[in-house]
Design a protein around this motif. Structure first.
Motif, PDB file in Angstrom:
ATOM      1  N   THR A   1       0.793  -1.230   0.000  1.00  0.00           N
ATOM      2  CA  THR A   1       0.000   0.000   0.000  1.00  0.00           C
ATOM      3  C   THR A   1       0.829   1.285   0.000  1.00  0.00           C
ATOM      4  O   THR A   1       0.400   2.280  -0.586  1.00  0.00           O
ATOM      5  CB  THR A   1      -0.950   0.038   1.212  1.00  0.00           C
ATOM      6  N   VAL A   2       1.967   1.273   0.634  1.00  0.00           N
ATOM      7  CA  VAL A   2       2.733   2.518   0.778  1.00  0.00           C
ATOM      8  C   VAL A   2       3.289   3.043  -0.549  1.00  0.00           C
ATOM      9  O   VAL A   2       3.138   4.228  -0.838  1.00  0.00           O
ATOM     10  CB  VAL A   2       3.828   2.373   1.858  1.00  0.00           C
TER      11      VAL A   2
ATOM     12  N   LEU B   1       3.399   7.413  -4.563  1.00  0.00           N
ATOM     13  CA  LEU B   1       3.378   7.853  -5.963  1.00  0.00           C
ATOM     14  C   LEU B   1       2.204   8.789  -6.212  1.00  0.00           C
ATOM     15  O   LEU B   1       2.343   9.815  -6.882  1.00  0.00           O
ATOM     16  CB  LEU B   1       3.300   6.645  -6.903  1.00  0.00           C
ATOM     17  N   ALA B   2       1.047   8.433  -5.663  1.00  0.00           N
ATOM     18  CA  ALA B   2      -0.128   9.295  -5.817  1.00  0.00           C
ATOM     19  C   ALA B   2       0.091  10.631  -5.112  1.00  0.00           C
ATOM     20  O   ALA B   2      -0.310  11.688  -5.618  1.00  0.00           O
ATOM     21  CB  ALA B   2      -1.371   8.599  -5.270  1.00  0.00           C
ATOM     22  N   MET B   3       0.746  10.598  -3.967  1.00  0.00           N
ATOM     23  CA  MET B   3       1.045  11.834  -3.239  1.00  0.00           C
ATOM     24  C   MET B   3       1.990  12.713  -4.054  1.00  0.00           C
ATOM     25  O   MET B   3       1.777  13.929  -4.158  1.00  0.00           O
ATOM     26  CB  MET B   3       1.673  11.488  -1.883  1.00  0.00           C
ATOM     27  N   ALA B   4       3.025  12.117  -4.621  1.00  0.00           N
ATOM     28  CA  ALA B   4       3.972  12.877  -5.444  1.00  0.00           C
ATOM     29  C   ALA B   4       3.261  13.478  -6.655  1.00  0.00           C
ATOM     30  O   ALA B   4       3.484  14.640  -7.000  1.00  0.00           O
ATOM     31  CB  ALA B   4       5.132  11.982  -5.888  1.00  0.00           C
ATOM     32  N   ALA B   5       2.405  12.699  -7.276  1.00  0.00           N
ATOM     33  CA  ALA B   5       1.667  13.203  -8.435  1.00  0.00           C
ATOM     34  C   ALA B   5       0.756  14.364  -8.034  1.00  0.00           C
ATOM     35  O   ALA B   5       0.651  15.362  -8.756  1.00  0.00           O
ATOM     36  CB  ALA B   5       0.858  12.074  -9.073  1.00  0.00           C
TER      37      ALA B   5
ATOM     38  N   MET C   1      -6.573   4.007   3.189  1.00  0.00           N
ATOM     39  CA  MET C   1      -7.322   4.164   1.940  1.00  0.00           C
ATOM     40  C   MET C   1      -7.720   5.614   1.668  1.00  0.00           C
ATOM     41  O   MET C   1      -7.894   6.000   0.511  1.00  0.00           O
ATOM     42  CB  MET C   1      -8.571   3.281   1.953  1.00  0.00           C
ATOM     43  N   THR C   2      -7.869   6.404   2.711  1.00  0.00           N
ATOM     44  CA  THR C   2      -8.292   7.792   2.520  1.00  0.00           C
ATOM     45  C   THR C   2      -7.334   8.563   1.619  1.00  0.00           C
ATOM     46  O   THR C   2      -7.773   9.133   0.615  1.00  0.00           O
ATOM     47  CB  THR C   2      -8.497   8.489   3.883  1.00  0.00           C
ATOM     48  N   PRO C   3      -6.017   8.597   1.902  1.00  0.00           N
ATOM     49  CA  PRO C   3      -5.134   9.301   0.964  1.00  0.00           C
ATOM     50  C   PRO C   3      -5.016   8.596  -0.383  1.00  0.00           C
ATOM     51  O   PRO C   3      -4.788   9.244  -1.403  1.00  0.00           O
ATOM     52  CB  PRO C   3      -3.782   9.348   1.689  1.00  0.00           C
ATOM     53  N   MET C   4      -5.224   7.268  -0.393  1.00  0.00           N
ATOM     54  CA  MET C   4      -5.201   6.545  -1.668  1.00  0.00           C
ATOM     55  C   MET C   4      -6.366   6.972  -2.554  1.00  0.00           C
ATOM     56  O   MET C   4      -6.316   6.801  -3.765  1.00  0.00           O
ATOM     57  CB  MET C   4      -5.234   5.032  -1.431  1.00  0.00           C
TER      58      MET C   4
ATOM     59  N   PRO D   1      -5.375  10.728  -5.808  1.00  0.00           N
ATOM     60  CA  PRO D   1      -5.769  10.580  -7.218  1.00  0.00           C
ATOM     61  C   PRO D   1      -7.025  11.387  -7.549  1.00  0.00           C
ATOM     62  O   PRO D   1      -7.152  11.901  -8.658  1.00  0.00           O
ATOM     63  CB  PRO D   1      -6.032   9.087  -7.384  1.00  0.00           C
ATOM     64  N   GLY D   2      -7.939  11.500  -6.578  1.00  0.00           N
ATOM     65  CA  GLY D   2      -9.137  12.310  -6.801  1.00  0.00           C
ATOM     66  C   GLY D   2      -8.782  13.754  -7.083  1.00  0.00           C
ATOM     67  O   GLY D   2      -9.347  14.378  -7.991  1.00  0.00           O
ATOM     68  N   TYR D   3      -7.852  14.288  -6.302  1.00  0.00           N
ATOM     69  CA  TYR D   3      -7.403  15.669  -6.520  1.00  0.00           C
ATOM     70  C   TYR D   3      -6.829  15.820  -7.936  1.00  0.00           C
ATOM     71  O   TYR D   3      -7.155  16.775  -8.648  1.00  0.00           O
ATOM     72  CB  TYR D   3      -6.353  16.077  -5.482  1.00  0.00           C
TER      73      TYR D   3
END
Length: 135
Positions: free
Chosen positions: A60-61, A66-70, A116-119, A123-125
């Motif tokens: 999961t990490v 990667l999603a956080m960096a994006a 799951m919340t930041p996951m 990407p939603g952002y």
């Protein structure tokens, strides 16, 4: 020498999670030595719990980071990044601690919600930003 990054928040969390993975890996290895189990779990429940906790962290990490960096590249506010990173950190610690100590419990489920919340949010952002909705 000064280093300037376009991903200052994500880099902090990458460093924290990389450091967290070290003891998780070590406790699996130590249990393997204690039980003389070289492959799989050998039927040892303690080793199995440690392996799954480490495995779930590893599953999961990376995608979350990667999603956080994006999201950070896409211009996400630092508050959103810090909140998401802290939620991920709290979630991973809760899930790991519960799984290793008891194997079940509310901490494991709550940990997955925090994971799951930041996951979902990162990407939603990104998708909303590219759809033209600016925040």
């Amino acid at each position: 020498m000064e280093y300037v990054s376009s991903l200052p928040v994500t880099l902090v969390f990458i460093a924290l999670f990389a450091l967290l993975q070290i003891p998780m890996t070590i406790v699996v290895g130590l249990r393997r030595v204690q039980t003389d189990t070289h492959f799989l779990d050998g039927g040892d429940q303690t080793l199995l719990k440690r392996m799954r906790a480490h495995g779930n962290f590893t599953e999961t990490v990376p995608i979350s980071l990667l999603a956080m960096a994006a999201a950070e590249i896409a211009g996400a506010p630092h508050l959103l990044l810090w909140a998401g990173g802290c939620a991920l950190l709290l979630g991973r610690l809760m899930h790991y601690g519960t799984l290793v100590n008891s194997g079940f419990g509310n901490g494991r489920a709550i940990g997955m919600i925090f994971t799951m919340t930041p996951m979902l949010i990162f990407p939603g952002y990104i998708l909303l930003t590219f759809a033209g909705l600016n925040f």
